[in-house]
Design a protein around this motif. Structure first.
Motif, PDB file in Angstrom:
ATOM      1  N   ASN A 257       1.751   2.768  -3.859  1.00 43.32           N
ATOM      2  CA  ASN A 257       0.974   3.791  -4.575  1.00 43.32           C
ATOM      3  C   ASN A 257       0.323   4.775  -3.593  1.00 43.32           C
TER       4      ASN A 257
ATOM      5  N   ARG B 251       0.817  -1.212   0.000  1.00 46.18           N
ATOM      6  CA  ARG B 251       0.000   0.000   0.000  1.00 46.18           C
ATOM      7  C   ARG B 251       0.850   1.260   0.000  1.00 46.18           C
TER       8      ARG B 251
ATOM      9  N   LEU C 107      -7.545   1.913 -16.968  1.00 47.57           N
ATOM     10  CA  LEU C 107      -6.742   3.141 -16.875  1.00 47.57           C
ATOM     11  C   LEU C 107      -5.367   2.943 -17.510  1.00 47.57           C
TER      12      LEU C 107
ATOM     13  N   ALA D  57     -13.977   6.138 -13.896  1.00 47.81           N
ATOM     14  CA  ALA D  57     -12.758   6.911 -13.655  1.00 47.81           C
ATOM     15  C   ALA D  57     -12.282   7.598 -14.935  1.00 47.81           C
TER      16      ALA D  57
ATOM     17  N   ARG E 100     -11.414  -2.973 -14.227  1.00 45.75           N
ATOM     18  CA  ARG E 100     -11.565  -1.548 -13.923  1.00 45.75           C
ATOM     19  C   ARG E 100     -10.203  -0.891 -13.742  1.00 45.75           C
ATOM     20  N   ALA E 101      -9.297  -1.614 -13.071  1.00 40.92           N
ATOM     21  CA  ALA E 101      -7.953  -1.073 -12.890  1.00 40.92           C
ATOM     22  C   ALA E 101      -7.217  -1.025 -14.233  1.00 40.92           C
TER      23      ALA E 101
ATOM     24  N   TYR F 212      -3.083  11.409  -7.274  1.00 40.26           N
ATOM     25  CA  TYR F 212      -4.202  10.916  -8.082  1.00 40.26           C
ATOM     26  C   TYR F 212      -3.714  10.504  -9.463  1.00 40.26           C
TER      27      TYR F 212
ATOM     28  N   ARG G   8      -1.552   7.308  -9.214  1.00 41.24           N
ATOM     29  CA  ARG G   8      -2.281   6.055  -9.015  1.00 41.24           C
ATOM     30  C   ARG G   8      -2.915   5.542 -10.301  1.00 41.24           C
ATOM     31  N   ARG G   9      -2.981   6.392 -11.304  1.00 42.33           N
ATOM     32  CA  ARG G   9      -3.480   5.906 -12.587  1.00 42.33           C
ATOM     33  C   ARG G   9      -2.403   5.093 -13.295  1.00 42.33           C
TER      34      ARG G   9
ATOM     35  N   MET H 163      -4.370  -0.621  -8.193  1.00 35.41           N
ATOM     36  CA  MET H 163      -4.399  -1.537  -7.060  1.00 35.41           C
ATOM     37  C   MET H 163      -5.705  -2.316  -7.010  1.00 35.41           C
TER      38      MET H 163
ATOM     39  N   MET I  80      -1.319   4.496  -0.912  1.00 38.45           N
ATOM     40  CA  MET I  80      -2.612   4.282  -0.285  1.00 38.45           C
ATOM     41  C   MET I  80      -2.506   4.421   1.231  1.00 38.45           C
TER      42      MET I  80
END
Ligand SMILES: Nc1ncnc2c1ncn2[C@@H]1O[C@H](COP(=O)(O)OP(=O)(O)OP(=O)(O)O)[C@@H](O)[C@H]1O
Ligand SMILES: [Mg+2]
Lengths: 279, 294
Positions: free
Chosen positions: A81, A78, A192, A136, A188-189, A109, A112-113, A117, A83
């Motif tokens: 990135n 974590r 990006l 996103a 979904r991850a 932000y 993290r793209r 994660m 988190m």
């Protein structure tokens, strides 16, 4: 391509003068490093949860993080990135594309793209399957329907979910099974187009079949993504990863090629752990 | 006595207690409805009250109740929503948060008659709003705000942290996550909370007696210009609500059919409040279903 490692206890471990730690030092001229950490220390309040973990992760490879519960695997992952921002204090450098991303100046932000994660429990949004993936993107200004359609299809295919959901993209993602939801979250991850994918026990909440599907997905993704995965499942680590890091009480004890870790570990503690003597 | 018998007895006692509670409620409702429903008619629901003769209705009071309810909701909902978002999504533990929480707690435990008196002194007298819809709406807001804030906050808190982590892992800011992920997921339970609080506000009398006043001047339902004194929308006119009307005619009503009017008005009040309560769950469940299925 999966490893073929027999997971037998490594009985011939006898070396008298075995080292206490062994960290594979990835030579930059031989391997392309995707991300690396230096002097990383993570504190929860005053409590030092992670220290001494200088690791380099090779591009387009899968690296497993293994170790007993509470050994600091998630804490480490974590941090990569950010988190842990607002939860823990992270000191040290995290080098990504020649930039230290563990500094105030970094736009987390945006970062993290590039470094996505996936978590242990599937966490789809209360939106349709389609919108889970596009949300996103639309927030960042991608609005062309055709482009979004394409991205949805590609990422669902990459996550090996397309065939199961292609006719019901407008269904709520909350109606998916656990395994499907987890693959949706991976899709979904991927939508990006990140460089690096961090996964924290992505299949531990899944049944064996879904878990195997997620594993296959990761192996497929390896050609295009750098993957770092926390797992409690030794077989899984041995099957899918190229490198393995063994964590113990907040330290990386051994980091090497998976093949070596599981057949001929250099540190006695690692041997104990993978042969099931503790943990 | 073995565990099984003990369990049986305990279960029996619990059933009995719940049964008694349900029975009291049903008896009360039945009493009010049986007494009141026979007096209900379209005429009763729509015509103005009469002070000295029989045959008056509750039309204006009914309208006032809904109008005040809507105004109070329009004022209190955005504030409550903002406060709840702040408290649940942004606030860190600290002095300021503790003060805000304590304030909300105290405000929510204030007796509504005290809220009414405060509204009277501040808005009616000091600010010269007079006995008016406006004073009443502000008093109702004070009465409603803490409970509504709490209920929205609870709705937000029910959304698992996994959702927030999902948002930040996708590079969404906290605000984007709250607005587009957390709030939509919380809508069913927020709506339930809002409708329930509407029921509470609708039945409120004590906070309104000294703020919205105890008179219901005749209204011209053809005149929708809020600046005209006889317009139903005029926020500066006194506006006795249904709940206040019931209180008033029971204490000083002199019309010959006072008990019939009181019974009918009570029945209407109860029916509306019940409708709010039942529909709250229904709407919430419907929205939830919509969100989680096809
Ligand atoms: N949010 C937190 N606040 C305080 N301490 C924490 C927090 N998260 C983790 N820790 C502590 O940090 C240490 C490492 O925890 P971490 O979650 O990284 O372990 P892990 O290796 O991922 O374990 P598991 O396999 O159970 O997931 C533990 O001692 C844990 O108690
Ligand atoms: Mg963990």
């Amino acid at each position: 391509m999966a490893n073929n490692i027999d997971l037998k206890p490594v009985s011939e471990f006898i070396s008298e003068n075995a080292p206490e730690r062994f960290i594979y030092d990835m030579p930059a001229e031989k391997h392309e490093v995707a991300i690396s950490t230096k002097n990383l220390q993570v504190f929860y309040g005053d409590n030092l949860a992670l220290s001494e973990g200088d690791l380099s992760f090779e591009r387009y490879k899968i690296t497993s993080l293994i170790g007993a519960s509470g050994s600091g695997k998630s804490t480490f992952l974590r941090s990569l990135n950010r988190m842990n921002d607002g939860v823990a204090t992270v000191k040290g450098n995290i080098m990504y594309r020649g930039v230290d991303i563990n500094t105030k100046a970094i736009d987390v932000y945006e970062m993290r793209r590039h470094i996505g994660m996936v978590f242990q429990r599937p966490n789809p949004f209360a939106k349709s399957i389609y919108n889970n993936i596009t949300f996103a993107l639309t927030q960042r200004g991608v609005t062309k329907k055709q482009e979004l359609d394409e991205i949805v299809e590609t990422s669902l295919r990459q996550a090996a979910l397309w065939d199961e959901v292609k006719d019901e993209l407008n269904k709520s993602a909350l109606a998916l099974s656990g395994g499907q939801a987890q693959r949706l979250v991976i899709a979904r991850a991927l939508a990006l187009k990140p460089d690096i994918l961090l996964l924290d026990e992505p299949s531990s909440a899944l049944d064996p079949i879904s878990s195997a599907q997620v594993e296959d997905t990761l192996l497929e993704l390896k050609n295009k993504y750098t993957i770092i995965i926390v797992t409690h499942n030794m077989q899984q680590a041995a099957r899918i990863s190229d490198y393995t890091a063994f964590f113990h009480m907040g330290k990386v004890i051994e980091y090497d090629l998976t093949r070596k870790i599981f057949t001929r570990p250099k540190v006695a503690l690692t041997n104990d752990y993978i042969s099931g003597n503790f943990g | 006595m073995n565990a099984k018998t003990a369990d049986k007895i305990a279960t029996g006692v619990i059933y009995a207690i719940s049964g008694i509670v349900a029975l009291i409620l049903i008896a009360m409702l039945a009493f009010i409805l049986v007494r009141g429903v026979p007096h209900l008619s379209w005429h009763f629901l729509t015509s103005p009250a009469k002070a000295f003769e029989a045959g008056g209705g509750i039309g204006i009071q009914l309208f006032n109740s809904f109008y005040l309810l809507i105004l109070a909701m329009i004022i209190s909902f955005p504030i409550a929503l903002g406060a709840a978002i702040y408290l649940n999504e942004y606030a860190r533990k600290g002095k300021f948060t503790t003060i805000v929480r304590t304030a909300i707690e105290i405000l929510s435990s204030l007796p509504s008659v005290v809220v009414g008196l405060f509204g009277f002194l501040l808005f009616v007298v000091k600010f010269h709003f007079g006995f008016s819809i406006l004073s009443g709406a502000v008093a109702l807001t004070l009465f409603n705000l803490p409970l509504l804030t709490r209920s929205i906050e609870t709705s937000l808190a029910q959304i698992p942290n996994l959702q927030r982590e999902a948002g930040s892992a996708l590079g969404l800011s906290r605000w984007e996550t709250v607005i587009h992920v957390i709030l939509p997921a919380a809508v069913p339970s927020i709506v339930t909370g809002v409708v329930l609080s509407a029921g509470r506000v609708f039945g409120e009398a004590a906070a309104l007696i000294y703020t919205a006043g105890q008179s219901a001047p005749a209204l011209n339902f053809a005149d929708w210009n809020p600046f005209n004194i006889s317009s139903p929308l005029n926020p500066m006119r006194p506006a006795e609500t249904l709940a206040v009307h019931i209180w008033k005619i029971n204490s000083e009503g002199i019309m010959p059919d006072v008990s019939a009017v009181s019974a009918g008005a009570s029945a209407v009040l109860i029916i509306v409040v019940l409708l709010f309560n039942f529909s709250a769950r229904k709407i919430g469940a419907r929205l939830h279903q919509k969100l989680t299925s096809a």
